[in-house]
Design a protein around this motif. Structure first.
Motif, PDB file in Angstrom:
ATOM      1  N   ALA A   1       0.841  -1.211   0.000  1.00  0.00           N
ATOM      2  CA  ALA A   1       0.000   0.000   0.000  1.00  0.00           C
ATOM      3  C   ALA A   1       0.873   1.256   0.000  1.00  0.00           C
ATOM      4  O   ALA A   1       0.599   2.228  -0.720  1.00  0.00           O
ATOM      5  N   SER A   2       1.927   1.253   0.791  1.00  0.00           N
ATOM      6  CA  SER A   2       2.830   2.409   0.849  1.00  0.00           C
ATOM      7  C   SER A   2       3.536   2.614  -0.486  1.00  0.00           C
ATOM      8  O   SER A   2       3.712   3.751  -0.946  1.00  0.00           O
ATOM      9  N   LEU A   3       3.950   1.533  -1.116  1.00  0.00           N
ATOM     10  CA  LEU A   3       4.611   1.641  -2.416  1.00  0.00           C
ATOM     11  C   LEU A   3       3.643   2.153  -3.476  1.00  0.00           C
ATOM     12  O   LEU A   3       4.016   2.954  -4.344  1.00  0.00           O
ATOM     13  N   SER A   4       2.401   1.709  -3.398  1.00  0.00           N
ATOM     14  CA  SER A   4       1.382   2.177  -4.338  1.00  0.00           C
ATOM     15  C   SER A   4       1.150   3.679  -4.192  1.00  0.00           C
ATOM     16  O   SER A   4       1.046   4.413  -5.193  1.00  0.00           O
ATOM     17  N   GLN A   5       1.107   4.165  -2.954  1.00  0.00           N
ATOM     18  CA  GLN A   5       0.924   5.591  -2.711  1.00  0.00           C
ATOM     19  C   GLN A   5       2.113   6.389  -3.228  1.00  0.00           C
ATOM     20  O   GLN A   5       1.942   7.483  -3.794  1.00  0.00           O
TER      21      GLN A   5
ATOM     22  N   SER B   1      10.671   8.731 -17.661  1.00  0.00           N
ATOM     23  CA  SER B   1      10.760   7.400 -18.273  1.00  0.00           C
ATOM     24  C   SER B   1      10.732   6.320 -17.193  1.00  0.00           C
ATOM     25  O   SER B   1      11.151   6.560 -16.046  1.00  0.00           O
ATOM     26  N   LEU B   2      10.257   5.145 -17.575  1.00  0.00           N
ATOM     27  CA  LEU B   2      10.172   4.049 -16.601  1.00  0.00           C
ATOM     28  C   LEU B   2      11.546   3.652 -16.087  1.00  0.00           C
ATOM     29  O   LEU B   2      11.710   3.321 -14.902  1.00  0.00           O
ATOM     30  N   LYS B   3      12.562   3.700 -16.953  1.00  0.00           N
ATOM     31  CA  LYS B   3      13.893   3.293 -16.482  1.00  0.00           C
ATOM     32  C   LYS B   3      14.414   4.265 -15.418  1.00  0.00           C
ATOM     33  O   LYS B   3      15.079   3.858 -14.463  1.00  0.00           O
TER      34      LYS B   3
ATOM     35  N   ASP C   1      12.823  -6.217 -18.056  1.00  0.00           N
ATOM     36  CA  ASP C   1      12.672  -7.452 -18.826  1.00  0.00           C
ATOM     37  C   ASP C   1      11.618  -8.366 -18.213  1.00  0.00           C
ATOM     38  O   ASP C   1      10.765  -8.910 -18.920  1.00  0.00           O
ATOM     39  N   LEU C   2      11.677  -8.533 -16.876  1.00  0.00           N
ATOM     40  CA  LEU C   2      10.717  -9.419 -16.214  1.00  0.00           C
ATOM     41  C   LEU C   2       9.293  -8.873 -16.321  1.00  0.00           C
ATOM     42  O   LEU C   2       8.325  -9.638 -16.345  1.00  0.00           O
ATOM     43  N   GLY C   3       9.153  -7.549 -16.372  1.00  0.00           N
ATOM     44  CA  GLY C   3       7.829  -6.942 -16.504  1.00  0.00           C
ATOM     45  C   GLY C   3       7.420  -6.707 -17.941  1.00  0.00           C
ATOM     46  O   GLY C   3       6.313  -6.200 -18.195  1.00  0.00           O
ATOM     47  N   GLU C   4       8.331  -7.084 -18.874  1.00  0.00           N
ATOM     48  CA  GLU C   4       8.082  -6.880 -20.307  1.00  0.00           C
ATOM     49  C   GLU C   4       7.663  -5.431 -20.581  1.00  0.00           C
ATOM     50  O   GLU C   4       6.670  -5.141 -21.243  1.00  0.00           O
ATOM     51  N   MET C   5       8.454  -4.498 -20.037  1.00  0.00           N
ATOM     52  CA  MET C   5       8.155  -3.076 -20.170  1.00  0.00           C
ATOM     53  C   MET C   5       9.262  -2.355 -20.922  1.00  0.00           C
ATOM     54  O   MET C   5      10.436  -2.731 -20.838  1.00  0.00           O
ATOM     55  N   ASP C   6       8.898  -1.321 -21.640  1.00  0.00           N
ATOM     56  CA  ASP C   6       9.831  -0.487 -22.386  1.00  0.00           C
ATOM     57  C   ASP C   6      10.369   0.588 -21.446  1.00  0.00           C
ATOM     58  O   ASP C   6       9.607   1.411 -20.930  1.00  0.00           O
ATOM     59  N   GLY C   7      11.664   0.606 -21.249  1.00  0.00           N
ATOM     60  CA  GLY C   7      12.258   1.552 -20.318  1.00  0.00           C
ATOM     61  C   GLY C   7      12.108   3.003 -20.725  1.00  0.00           C
ATOM     62  O   GLY C   7      12.174   3.897 -19.880  1.00  0.00           O
ATOM     63  N   ASP C   8      11.922   3.262 -22.019  1.00  0.00           N
ATOM     64  CA  ASP C   8      11.777   4.637 -22.497  1.00  0.00           C
ATOM     65  C   ASP C   8      10.335   5.135 -22.426  1.00  0.00           C
ATOM     66  O   ASP C   8      10.088   6.322 -22.674  1.00  0.00           O
ATOM     67  N   LYS C   9       9.411   4.244 -22.107  1.00  0.00           N
ATOM     68  CA  LYS C   9       8.010   4.659 -22.036  1.00  0.00           C
ATOM     69  C   LYS C   9       7.805   5.643 -20.892  1.00  0.00           C
ATOM     70  O   LYS C   9       8.326   5.442 -19.795  1.00  0.00           O
TER      71      LYS C   9
ATOM     72  N   MET D   1       2.172   4.070 -18.129  1.00  0.00           N
ATOM     73  CA  MET D   1       2.288   2.804 -17.395  1.00  0.00           C
ATOM     74  C   MET D   1       0.902   2.364 -16.925  1.00  0.00           C
ATOM     75  O   MET D   1       0.169   3.133 -16.302  1.00  0.00           O
ATOM     76  N   THR D   2       0.558   1.112 -17.234  1.00  0.00           N
ATOM     77  CA  THR D   2      -0.765   0.618 -16.859  1.00  0.00           C
ATOM     78  C   THR D   2      -0.803   0.219 -15.397  1.00  0.00           C
ATOM     79  O   THR D   2       0.238   0.023 -14.762  1.00  0.00           O
ATOM     80  N   LEU D   3      -2.016   0.102 -14.866  1.00  0.00           N
ATOM     81  CA  LEU D   3      -2.177  -0.335 -13.480  1.00  0.00           C
ATOM     82  C   LEU D   3      -1.621  -1.738 -13.290  1.00  0.00           C
ATOM     83  O   LEU D   3      -0.999  -2.047 -12.260  1.00  0.00           O
ATOM     84  N   GLU D   4      -1.795  -2.574 -14.275  1.00  0.00           N
ATOM     85  CA  GLU D   4      -1.264  -3.942 -14.201  1.00  0.00           C
ATOM     86  C   GLU D   4       0.262  -3.921 -14.118  1.00  0.00           C
ATOM     87  O   GLU D   4       0.869  -4.672 -13.354  1.00  0.00           O
ATOM     88  N   GLU D   5       0.891  -3.024 -14.887  1.00  0.00           N
ATOM     89  CA  GLU D   5       2.338  -2.902 -14.855  1.00  0.00           C
ATOM     90  C   GLU D   5       2.816  -2.352 -13.510  1.00  0.00           C
ATOM     91  O   GLU D   5       3.837  -2.796 -12.984  1.00  0.00           O
ATOM     92  N   GLU D   6       2.072  -1.403 -12.958  1.00  0.00           N
ATOM     93  CA  GLU D   6       2.411  -0.882 -11.633  1.00  0.00           C
ATOM     94  C   GLU D   6       2.376  -1.986 -10.585  1.00  0.00           C
ATOM     95  O   GLU D   6       3.286  -2.120  -9.757  1.00  0.00           O
ATOM     96  N   ASN D   7       1.311  -2.759 -10.607  1.00  0.00           N
ATOM     97  CA  ASN D   7       1.160  -3.850  -9.630  1.00  0.00           C
ATOM     98  C   ASN D   7       2.272  -4.883  -9.790  1.00  0.00           C
ATOM     99  O   ASN D   7       2.779  -5.426  -8.794  1.00  0.00           O
ATOM    100  N   HIS D   8       2.634  -5.142 -11.045  1.00  0.00           N
ATOM    101  CA  HIS D   8       3.698  -6.120 -11.289  1.00  0.00           C
ATOM    102  C   HIS D   8       5.030  -5.587 -10.745  1.00  0.00           C
ATOM    103  O   HIS D   8       5.816  -6.340 -10.139  1.00  0.00           O
TER     104      HIS D   8
END
Length: 434
Positions: free
Chosen positions: A288-292, A305-307, A324-332, A337-344
């Motif tokens: 919860a703290s990390l989400s906030q 950027s995500l990276k 890589d594990l989250g299959e996310m683009d670091g330059d995005k 960033m989607t909620l699913e990606e945040e949770n991951h």
């Protein structure tokens, strides 16, 4: 075998490590003592302990000290009583080695040089008149019958290899302080266990302890040398789990560091085929703290950027692994960033999976788990219950502890008690003969 008693050595000690050296210093005050080792110098393993700094003991209270002994702590009551951690610190300070205390009560020489410890031990041994026989490798040890004019007793015949030459010595008392199987490059190759077995002693199962963990994950080599602080590592095996908080270090083949070594001690000797490992990068924060925190970051820096975002939570070198594990683009940008990606991302921060491949072997082990069965040794003297006149000290015993200076204290304390016990008996017998 008949031997002129004037040519019989009172006490022979095998091994010039922490245990053997302290046994020699203690015994040398009272009786003629000879200390033997197959190495060319004293305390070869001491040189590499604590990454060359020598974590020689811990300032913990004796109750806490014993809680950190993972095998047969009750056996050590007498040894610790006779020679405490405070006694050990006083000993080295009296020898001119200033000490310092660091996190977790760990005690080091102020110089951070293990060589200062070895120099102090060798200097004191010579001061007590102990004869040091280096490059003398014991190849056989056996009891022999001996008859004095007024008594029958058991002697020990010791055969040594000295630079290719065979030398035989007879001694009334022998202390085996030959170490274990850990770091065989220092001369600890397990011969002491063979001598003990041949003399009728049981040697329990021997496994490496206080070792790093090997991992299968393909990204491990890219993180070699990455140090982590204030992280938590959890190991789960069926319904059992263990968790340690502190420092860790990625190696070429896996992960090491204080929390890893501690976990390895708890896991050593178990069937680890189904072991699960997870790393918590933010143990002080819940999900919860990390989400906030992410919500605040998104509001303040939506185009970041995500990276760069991930680098504010993690060491920079591990960011590509998370991406890589989250299959996310670091330059995005963060706002995409989607909620699913945040949770991951949060799940990875709190429960980062590590694929267990095994514990490191004896080449990397700080200590050996297992050894000469302590039921066959008198804990008040360290003398064998099977072979009178034979004593054991140090890593050869079936006792070991957590990292933090506890194992070296075990070696010094058991060495002290073995040296004291053997020399007192010899001194008493000498007085009776007079």
């Amino acid at each position: 075998m008949v031997q002129d008693k004037n040519n019989i050595l009172p006490l022979a000690i095998i091994g010039m490590g922490a245990a053997g050296s302290m046994a020699g210093i203690t015994a040398g005050k009272m009786v003629k003592t000879v200390l033997y080792d197959g190495n060319e110098k004293l305390g070869k393993k001491i040189y590499i302990t604590g990454k060359g700094r020598c974590n020689l003991t811990n300032t913990a209270s004796m109750d806490l000290f014993l809680k950190n002994v993972t095998r047969n702590p009750k056996f050590l009551f007498s040894a610790f009583h006779h020679f405490t951690n405070l006694d050990l610190m006083t000993f080295f300070e009296d020898q001119g080695v200033p000490l310092k205390e660091e996190r977790g009560g760990r005690v080091f020489p102020s110089s951070d040089h293990a060589s200062d410890i070895n120099r102090a031990l060798e200097s004191r041994l010579k001061q007590e008149g102990v004869i040091l026989q280096k490059n003398w490798r014991l190849i056989s040890l056996e009891p022999v019958s001996h008859s004095d004019t007024d008594q029958a007793s058991t002697l020990y015949s010791l055969l040594f290899d000295v630079c290719g030459q065979r030398r035989r010595v007879c001694a009334r008392k022998v202390i085996l302080a030959t170490g274990g199987l850990s770091y065989p490059s220092t001369g600890s190759r397990g011969e002491g266990y063979d001598f003990a077995r041949k003399l009728g002693h049981e040697v329990t199962s021997l496994t490496p302890s206080l070792v790093g963990i090997r991992l299968w994950d393909p990204w491990i080599p890219s993180l070699q040398g990455l140090s982590l602080r204030n992280v938590s590592l959890e190991a789960r095996l069926g319904k059992k789990s263990w968790k340690e908080f502190g420092e860790a270090l990625f190696t070429k083949q896996g992960i090491s560091g204080p929390i890893v070594l501690t976990l390895s001690s708890l896991l050593s000797g178990r069937n680890l085929d189904k072991l699960e490992l997870t790393l918590d990068f933010k143990p002080a924060l819940d999900t919860a703290s990390l989400s906030q925190r992410l919500k605040r970051e998104r509001k303040n820096s939506p185009n970041r950027s995500l990276k760069n975002l991930f680098a504010s939570f993690l060491p920079k070198s591990i960011v590509p692994v998370f991406l890589d594990l989250g299959e996310m683009d670091g330059d995005k940008p963060f706002h995409q960033m989607t909620l699913e990606e945040e949770n991951h991302f949060i799940r990875l921060l709190k429960s980062f999976p590590l694929t267990f491949a095994g514990l490191e072997g004896f080449n990397q082990a700080v200590v050996t788990r297992g050894g000469v069965c302590v039921k066959e040794i008198n804990p008040s003297t360290m003398e064998s219950r099977i072979c009178p006149g034979l004593y054991f000290a140090g890593e050869i015993l079936d006792v070991d502890a957590m990292t933090g200076g506890y194992n070296l204290q075990i070696a010094f304390s058991t060495g002290y008690l073995a040296g004291l016990s053997a020399s007192q008996v010899l001194a008493e017998n000498n007085q009776e003969e007079l």
